[in-house]
Every structure is written in structure tokens, then in C-alpha cells.
Design an enzyme around this catalytic site. Structure first.
Site, PDB file in Angstrom:
ATOM      1  N   GLN A  90       0.848  -1.192   0.068  1.00  0.00           N
ATOM      2  CA  GLN A  90      -0.042   0.054   0.014  1.00  0.00           C
ATOM      3  C   GLN A  90       0.831   1.297  -0.067  1.00  0.00           C
ATOM      4  O   GLN A  90       1.707   1.615   0.810  1.00  0.00           O
ATOM      5  CB  GLN A  90      -0.722   0.068   1.185  1.00  0.00           C
ATOM      6  CG  GLN A  90      -2.047   1.103   0.962  1.00  0.00           C
ATOM      7  CD  GLN A  90      -2.948   1.507   2.177  1.00  0.00           C
ATOM      8  OE1 GLN A  90      -2.419   1.648   3.427  1.00  0.00           O
ATOM      9  NE2 GLN A  90      -4.089   1.433   1.917  1.00  0.00           N
ATOM     10  N   CYS A 120      -7.273   6.629   4.785  1.00  0.00           N
ATOM     11  CA  CYS A 120      -6.802   6.775   6.372  1.00  0.00           C
ATOM     12  C   CYS A 120      -7.098   8.130   6.654  1.00  0.00           C
ATOM     13  O   CYS A 120      -6.943   9.066   6.100  1.00  0.00           O
ATOM     14  CB  CYS A 120      -5.380   6.580   6.209  1.00  0.00           C
ATOM     15  SG  CYS A 120      -4.657   6.667   7.975  1.00  0.00           S
ATOM     16  N   HIS A 160     -14.026   0.424   2.705  1.00  0.00           N
ATOM     17  CA  HIS A 160     -14.165   0.118   4.137  1.00  0.00           C
ATOM     18  C   HIS A 160     -15.547   0.850   4.079  1.00  0.00           C
ATOM     19  O   HIS A 160     -15.748   2.001   3.966  1.00  0.00           O
ATOM     20  CB  HIS A 160     -13.088   1.109   4.916  1.00  0.00           C
ATOM     21  CG  HIS A 160     -13.442   1.137   6.220  1.00  0.00           C
ATOM     22  ND1 HIS A 160     -12.493   1.554   7.217  1.00  0.00           N
ATOM     23  CD2 HIS A 160     -14.345   0.293   7.060  1.00  0.00           C
ATOM     24  CE1 HIS A 160     -12.916   1.356   8.417  1.00  0.00           C
ATOM     25  NE2 HIS A 160     -13.922   0.668   8.419  1.00  0.00           N
ATOM     26  N   ASN A 199     -14.928  -4.344   3.114  1.00  0.00           N
ATOM     27  CA  ASN A 199     -13.974  -4.190   4.596  1.00  0.00           C
ATOM     28  C   ASN A 199     -14.877  -3.368   5.426  1.00  0.00           C
ATOM     29  O   ASN A 199     -15.488  -2.359   5.117  1.00  0.00           O
ATOM     30  CB  ASN A 199     -12.555  -3.579   4.178  1.00  0.00           C
ATOM     31  CG  ASN A 199     -11.907  -3.074   5.367  1.00  0.00           C
ATOM     32  OD1 ASN A 199     -11.694  -2.036   5.819  1.00  0.00           O
ATOM     33  ND2 ASN A 199     -11.548  -4.163   6.143  1.00  0.00           N
ATOM     34  N   GLY A 200     -14.800  -3.926   6.902  1.00  0.00           N
ATOM     35  CA  GLY A 200     -15.371  -3.026   8.001  1.00  0.00           C
ATOM     36  C   GLY A 200     -15.925  -4.200   9.041  1.00  0.00           C
ATOM     37  O   GLY A 200     -17.037  -4.797   8.387  1.00  0.00           O
ATOM     38  N   GLY A 221      -9.431  -7.021   8.595  1.00  0.00           N
ATOM     39  CA  GLY A 221      -8.466  -6.039   9.262  1.00  0.00           C
ATOM     40  C   GLY A 221      -8.233  -6.704  10.781  1.00  0.00           C
ATOM     41  O   GLY A 221      -7.474  -7.540  10.933  1.00  0.00           O
ATOM     42  N   ARG A 222      -8.885  -5.933  11.917  1.00  0.00           N
ATOM     43  CA  ARG A 222      -8.653  -6.062  13.136  1.00  0.00           C
ATOM     44  C   ARG A 222      -8.727  -7.773  13.788  1.00  0.00           C
ATOM     45  O   ARG A 222      -8.068  -8.134  14.419  1.00  0.00           O
ATOM     46  CB  ARG A 222      -9.348  -5.258  13.940  1.00  0.00           C
ATOM     47  CG  ARG A 222      -8.718  -3.891  14.159  1.00  0.00           C
ATOM     48  CD  ARG A 222      -9.946  -2.783  14.435  1.00  0.00           C
ATOM     49  NE  ARG A 222     -10.684  -2.781  13.604  1.00  0.00           N
ATOM     50  CZ  ARG A 222     -12.206  -1.994  13.822  1.00  0.00           C
ATOM     51  NH1 ARG A 222     -12.062  -1.045  14.929  1.00  0.00           N
ATOM     52  NH2 ARG A 222     -13.197  -1.944  12.795  1.00  0.00           N
TER      53      ARG A 222
HETATM   54  C1  LIG Z   1      -4.124  -0.014  13.779  1.00  0.00           C
HETATM   55  C2  LIG Z   1      -4.646   0.243  12.644  1.00  0.00           C
HETATM   56  C3  LIG Z   1      -3.942   0.942  11.474  1.00  0.00           C
HETATM   57  C4  LIG Z   1      -4.510   0.871  10.214  1.00  0.00           C
HETATM   58  N1  LIG Z   1      -3.575   1.228   9.191  1.00  0.00           N
HETATM   59  C5  LIG Z   1      -3.984   1.363   7.978  1.00  0.00           C
HETATM   60  C6  LIG Z   1      -3.093   1.871   6.767  1.00  0.00           C
HETATM   61  O1  LIG Z   1      -2.036   1.777   7.006  1.00  0.00           O
HETATM   62  N2  LIG Z   1      -3.929   1.868   5.748  1.00  0.00           N
HETATM   63  C7  LIG Z   1      -5.080   1.802   5.447  1.00  0.00           C
HETATM   64  O2  LIG Z   1      -5.675   1.870   4.087  1.00  0.00           O
HETATM   65  N3  LIG Z   1      -6.055   1.380   6.340  1.00  0.00           N
HETATM   66  C8  LIG Z   1      -5.512   1.343   8.041  1.00  0.00           C
HETATM   67  N4  LIG Z   1      -6.363   0.855   8.827  1.00  0.00           N
HETATM   68  C9  LIG Z   1      -7.821   0.502   8.470  1.00  0.00           C
HETATM   69  C10 LIG Z   1      -8.147  -1.016   8.149  1.00  0.00           C
HETATM   70  O3  LIG Z   1      -7.449  -1.387   6.706  1.00  0.00           O
HETATM   71  C11 LIG Z   1      -9.448  -1.196   8.003  1.00  0.00           C
HETATM   72  O4  LIG Z   1     -10.056  -0.674   6.957  1.00  0.00           O
HETATM   73  C12 LIG Z   1     -10.301  -1.100   9.360  1.00  0.00           C
HETATM   74  O5  LIG Z   1      -9.453  -1.534  10.329  1.00  0.00           O
HETATM   75  C13 LIG Z   1     -11.721  -1.916   9.278  1.00  0.00           C
HETATM   76  O6  LIG Z   1     -11.420  -2.903   9.042  1.00  0.00           O
HETATM   77  P1  LIG Z   1     -11.837  -4.095   9.869  1.00  0.00           P
HETATM   78  O7  LIG Z   1     -13.155  -3.682  10.832  1.00  0.00           O
HETATM   79  O8  LIG Z   1     -11.728  -5.439   9.368  1.00  0.00           O
HETATM   80  O9  LIG Z   1     -10.504  -3.943  11.084  1.00  0.00           O
HETATM   81  C14 LIG Z   1      -5.792   0.591  10.084  1.00  0.00           C
HETATM   82  C15 LIG Z   1      -6.553   0.101  11.030  1.00  0.00           C
HETATM   83  C16 LIG Z   1      -5.862  -0.139  12.281  1.00  0.00           C
HETATM   84  C17 LIG Z   1      -6.772  -0.588  13.188  1.00  0.00           C
END
Ligand SMILES: Cc1cc2nc3c(=O)[nH]c(=O)nc-3n(C[C@H](O)[C@H](O)[C@H](O)COP(=O)(O)O)c2cc1C
Length: 316
Positions: free
Chosen positions: A70, A100, A172, A212-213, A234-235
Site C-alpha cells: 500500500q 486513512c 471500507h 471491508n469493515g 482487518g482487526r
Molecule cells: C491499527 C490500525 C492501522 C491501520 N492502518 C491502515 C493503513 O495503513 N492503511 C489503510 O488503508 N487502512 C488502515 N487501517 C484501516 C484498516 O485497513 C481497515 O480498513 C479497518 O480496520 C476496518 O476493517 P476491520 O473492521 O476489519 O478492522 C488501519 C486500522 C487499524 C486498526
């Protein structure tokens, strides 16, 4: 439906870019769990690729692909040049961050603030495509930002950016609020709207649309795959990494039997020992492992035990 999708989409499952989480160590763990899932790196600014130690930043272990890098930034020329440099490193895909919402990102005028500038994003993507030597370019974004929150705003963004050749969008399924909300609040306080992403796929059937989300279970993934081309996790990959152990069998027709939690822990500790000997902190190395027993009766016991290893070392 799931079967048809598997035939046309190479990566129905991916693990999200997460700053300070999606590093080489967590990817090592993820690869023990799933050989086929597409793993995104954390966000890397184009400037760091061009002016920093690109080799250290971009090199990965042989067993790691498929990996998507990315990139972040807002200068089309800079992103084009960074893309050209990245092509030497065997990435499966290069992704542009338009999602972001952190303050630092807003100050640099990249990340989700670019959602308000689809023409600029199109210029960036155009430069990236021109320099990518056929490595696919994708865009990760949100449903909208601040007052740009209608379905038309989203389709306008997708129309303008796909017109220059971007075929894959990761959405997202939340809006971003740039004012008065931290990145964490931007992930937790805003409601999800999955149906808006489903509609996007209906209206743009020729594009690959990944959702995503807050998707955290196999059942949820299967449900999303009846409507969309892919799911990005993600998380949950950190809270519950063992979830990934079934992905190859279920979503990639893999025949391999998943490793047990114990086998995963053993193999990861073997890796961690080697990395610790090179000077990486144990706390950092053991972090991806913390959730490996999630859902098991003795999860708390193992979490503590792994935490203890970080203090006492791995020579036990
Ligand atoms: C600690 C953390 C760091 C993240 N860093 C990025 C990043 O560098 N680039 C990005 O596009 N999204 C970033 N995100 C967002 C995630 O890629 C994702 O879109 C978001 O956590 C929702 O997905 P989830 O509910 O499955 O976690 C980050 C999320 C978290 C929790």
C-alpha cells in the site's frame, strides 16, 4: 454463487493494511495460517520509497507472496516514480491509500482527504498504471467524507478513477469524518453501511469490489461473497488470527490440512528466536501471536504465557 466468484476473482480474501501491525512479523504468522490469502503491507509513503532505504522497506521473505504494497501520497509524479521502483520487488498488487483519516495524513493531504479530489486520484492512478509494468493498481477508500456522503458522491469518485483504468476498489463500508474524530473513533463510532457497497457492485459489475469493515467470521465472509468479489479482514486477523487457518480450504479450494494452534505457535516461536537474535524486540515479535488461542477455553492462560515469554525470553 461462491464457486462462480472463485473462478473469476484471484483473491476473494485479503488481510488489511494496518500501520504498525501489518509488518513482516505478522505476515510471517499469517503465512503459517494461510498460503493463499492476499496480505497487504502497512501504508508506506511514496517519499519513503524514493528517498528512504527502499531495499529495507520493500524486501520480503520468499515465502510471503501474494503480497500487496500500500502506497500513500498525493503527488502523481512522485507516486508514479515510487511505483516504478516498487516493480523490482515482486509485489502482486500495488494499492493507493484513499482511506486513512489520521491527523498526520490530513496534514499531508493524502489518505481519505483525497476522496474529495477524484480527478487528482485519477491522475495518481494513471501515473501508477503507466509505471507499474502490468502489476495491478487498486484503490482503498471509504463510502465518503464529511459532507461528501451521498451515493452519488461515491459513484462519482469510482467513475472518475475507474475511467483511467483502475479495476479494483476496496471499500471500507463507513464514512470518514475529518473534523473532531480520531482515527479510532473513525473506525468505531460511525455506522457501517454494507448495502451501499453491494449496490456499488450492482452498478459497476465490471469492477472488482472488495468490502471491508467489522467482518470477523467465516459465516459473514461467505455472506458477503454472495454479493461481492472479495472481503478484506482487518482487526480480526490480530484479535483472532486462527480464523485465517480455514481460509485456504474454504475460499481457495486448498487441500492442505490446517496446522494446529500448537504447531503454529511452535513454528512462529522458531522464527521469533531467529529474529530476536538479530535484535528485534520480543514484545514486538510476540504481538501477532497474542490472540492465537482466542475462543478456546484456556485463551487467557495462553495470552498470559505468551506475554510472559516477551519478558523472560524464548530460551525456555
Ligand atoms: C491499527 C490500525 C492501522 C491501520 N492502518 C491502515 C493503513 O495503513 N492503511 C489503510 O488503508 N487502512 C488502515 N487501517 C484501516 C484498516 O485497513 C481497515 O480498513 C479497518 O480496520 C476496518 O476493517 P476491520 O473492521 O476489519 O478492522 C488501519 C486500522 C487499524 C486498526
Amino acid at each position: 454463487m461462491l464457486k462462480d466468484l472463485k473462478e473469476i476473482v484471484r483473491y476473494p480474501i485479503s488481510i488489511a493494511p494496518m500501520l504498525k501491525y501489518s509488518d513482516q512479523h505478522s505476515r510471517y504468522l499469517f503465512r503459517l495460517l494461510t498460503k493463499k490469502t492476499l496480505l497487504y503491507t502497512e501504508m508506506v509513503h511514496a517519499n519513503a520509497v524514493l528517498k528512504g532505504d527502499a531495499k529495507a522497506l520493500l524486501t520480503f521473505e520468499k515465502n510471503q507472496p501474494p503480497i500487496a504494497l500500500q502506497l500513500a501520497g498525493s503527488d502523481p509524479i512522485q507516486l508514479g516514480k515510487a511505483t516504478a521502483k516498487v516493480t523490482k520487488y515482486n509485489y502482486t498488487e500495488i494499492n493507493l491509500n484513499v482511506g486513512c483519516p489520521s491527523k498526520r495524513v490530513q496534514a499531508g493531504d493524502f489518505g481519505v482527504s483525497l476522496f474529495a479530489k477524484p480527478t487528482l486520484v485519477a491522475e495518481i492512478v494513471s501515473q501508477m498504471l503507466e509505471n507499474s509494468k502490468d502489476i495491478p493498481i487498486s484503490v482503498k477508500t471509504r463510502l465518503g467524507i464529511d459532507e461528501l456522503n451521498t451515493y452519488d458522491d461515491l459513484t462519482h469518485f469510482i467513475e472518475v478513477v475507474s475511467a483511467v483504468g483502475c479495476k479494483k476498489f476496496i471499500i471500507h463500508a463507513r464514512f470518514a469524518k475529518l473534523k473532531n474524530l480520531s482515527p479510532r473513533q473513525n473506525r468505531t463510532q460511525l455506522a457501517l453501511d454494507y448495502p451501499r457497497v453491494w449496490k456499488l457492485k450492482q452498478d459497476f459489475p465490471g469492477l472488482e469490489i472488495i468490502i471491508n469493515g467489522d467482518i470477523i467470521s467465516i459465516a459473514q465472509i461467505k455472506e458477503q461473497l454472495t454479493k461481492l468479489d472479495g472481503v478484506m479482514i482487518g482487526r480480526a486477523a490480530f484479535y483472532n488470527p486462527y480464523l485465517l487457518s480455514r481460509f485456504d480450504q474454504i475460499f481457495f479450494s486448498g487441500q492442505n490440512h490446517p496446522l494446529s494452534r500448537e504447531e503454529i505457535v511452535d513454528q512462529y516461536l522458531e522464527y521469533a528466536r531467529k529474529e530476536a537474535a538479530k535484535g528485534t524486540s520480543l514484545n514486538w515479535l510476540l504481538r501477532p501471536l497474542m490472540g492465537i488461542y482466542k475462543g478456546e477455553n484456556n485463551a487467557k492462560f495462553w495470552r498470559k504465557k505468551i506475554g510472559k515469554l516477551a519478558k523472560i525470553g524464548l530460551d525456555f
